[in-house]
Scaffold this motif. Sequence first.
Motif, PDB file in Angstrom:
ATOM      1  N   LEU A  33     -29.229  55.947  -0.868  1.00  0.00           N
ATOM      2  CA  LEU A  33     -28.509  55.036   0.032  1.00  0.00           C
ATOM      3  C   LEU A  33     -27.186  55.659   0.449  1.00  0.00           C
ATOM      4  O   LEU A  33     -26.813  55.649   1.625  1.00  0.00           O
ATOM      5  CB  LEU A  33     -28.220  53.705  -0.656  1.00  0.00           C
ATOM      6  N   PHE A  34     -26.467  56.239  -0.539  1.00  0.00           N
ATOM      7  CA  PHE A  34     -25.161  56.824  -0.225  1.00  0.00           C
ATOM      8  C   PHE A  34     -25.320  58.025   0.701  1.00  0.00           C
ATOM      9  O   PHE A  34     -24.528  58.216   1.625  1.00  0.00           O
ATOM     10  CB  PHE A  34     -24.432  57.228  -1.503  1.00  0.00           C
TER      11      PHE A  34
ATOM     12  N   ALA B 271     -27.694  58.547   2.846  1.00  0.00           N
ATOM     13  CA  ALA B 271     -28.016  58.070   4.198  1.00  0.00           C
ATOM     14  C   ALA B 271     -26.747  57.571   4.887  1.00  0.00           C
ATOM     15  O   ALA B 271     -26.539  57.813   6.080  1.00  0.00           O
ATOM     16  CB  ALA B 271     -29.059  56.968   4.128  1.00  0.00           C
ATOM     17  N   LEU B 272     -25.879  56.880   4.118  1.00  0.00           N
ATOM     18  CA  LEU B 272     -24.622  56.407   4.707  1.00  0.00           C
ATOM     19  C   LEU B 272     -23.769  57.574   5.188  1.00  0.00           C
ATOM     20  O   LEU B 272     -23.150  57.509   6.250  1.00  0.00           O
ATOM     21  CB  LEU B 272     -23.843  55.596   3.677  1.00  0.00           C
TER      22      LEU B 272
ATOM     23  N   ALA C 126     -30.395  60.299   9.152  1.00  0.00           N
ATOM     24  CA  ALA C 126     -30.131  59.077   8.401  1.00  0.00           C
ATOM     25  C   ALA C 126     -31.377  58.211   8.348  1.00  0.00           C
ATOM     26  O   ALA C 126     -31.709  57.634   7.306  1.00  0.00           O
ATOM     27  CB  ALA C 126     -28.972  58.306   9.034  1.00  0.00           C
TER      28      ALA C 126
ATOM     29  N   GLU D  78     -33.767  59.742   5.834  1.00  0.00           N
ATOM     30  CA  GLU D  78     -33.316  59.488   4.475  1.00  0.00           C
ATOM     31  C   GLU D  78     -33.565  58.021   4.111  1.00  0.00           C
ATOM     32  O   GLU D  78     -33.977  57.710   2.999  1.00  0.00           O
ATOM     33  CB  GLU D  78     -31.834  59.834   4.349  1.00  0.00           C
TER      34      GLU D  78
END
Lengths: 88, 329
Positions: free
Chosen positions: B38-39, B41-42, B53, B56
């Motif tokens: 998640l991080f 992708a952020l 993104a 991911e």
Amino acid sequence: MYSIATILILVAIAVGLVRAFRGPTLFDRVMAGNMIGTLTVLLVAVLGFMNGRPEFLDIALVYVLISFVSTIAVLRVYVSRHGDPDSD
Amino acid sequence: MQYLVDIVLLGLLMITGFAIVRMRSLLAVTMLTSIYSLFSALLFVVLDAVDVALTEAAIGAGISTILLLATVALTTEYEKVPGHRSLLPLLVVTLTGAALIYGTLDMPHYGDPNAPVHRHVAPEYIEDTPEEVGVPNVVTSVLASYRGYDTLGEVTVIFTAGVGVLALLGVHLRKRTEQPHDYKMLVVLRVIAKLLFPLILLFALYVLFHGDYGPGGGFQAGVIFATGFVLYALTHGLGNAERVIPPALLGVLAAAGVLLYAAVGIEGMLLGGKFLEYNVLADDPVSGQHLGILLIETGVGITVAAVILIIYFGFVSRRPGGADAQDPS
């Protein structure tokens, strides 16, 4: 406005991360992971509008649709190993 | 603001990485790896890399976590504590890391417009895409058209991975002894999953056909498709999922996607162009490009979805530690 929202969401993510690290049970971690997933969706949306790129909403949608599948998978593995916690 | 978000996200990424190394419960580790993705992708979102993104998001949030869990279900739930101190490996890793950081000192600064990567072929791609390919998303035009040959190679690699898993694990078609009551108790999940299943497939189609205009394309769409079927398998049982999409069909589909891609290339040759030249596919070069990109993206999507499902079925149709253990699906 968007900046304040971004900072608040980042703080909430950090707090959720503390729960994910400390546990103590698997369910705390699953819960924390789920919460961070939801906050990520929010952050992607906020960042998208802040930078003027609303296309990022597609990414948020992907998360909304599929991030819970892995949560279900974790709990299925747990149940198949330890049995259903509700049944005893 | 941008810097703040960058630094906080990188910090969280690092902390999560250390926590993953320290933690021994593998189910908790899989949960943390999904948070880690998640991080990252952020971070890709912050870097404005929409397509990466989305990839991911599609892979990290769903499929990779599920495959890790399938592996945990086959092995043990806790990592063994190593009996020795790993000082030498730590030293090697530290030295390699220091050498890599030293190597970055010579690299152009982040976002430097004079960096070689921004001066080589990228300006041509960005300038020529509107008239040559005519799609707004330059990433798609580079992946599917300018570098179509590379992407064909990548799809072949994915196909080979699927063949490898099939050869090593196989998808066992034998009659499964599934306990129906296992899935009866999941009423809420089954209803929600049935509601979401068509939406996930619809969104996958959107990502596939909208890849020219927005983020996405065949690869991401294939992953989302596969996640939809995995959700079905998780809530309705592997037996039902195998009836919906038989493993034998998956093998055919995995090959069909690569063949569709290569066939588009050969069709271009037959029509008098070069291999994978889309301009000749239609009367107008730009609509030929559109048609070619759409066809090869469909091929990529079919192969990726089929291979991911082959790997998933291959993992979960094995029983941990022998034939009589519990169903890990």
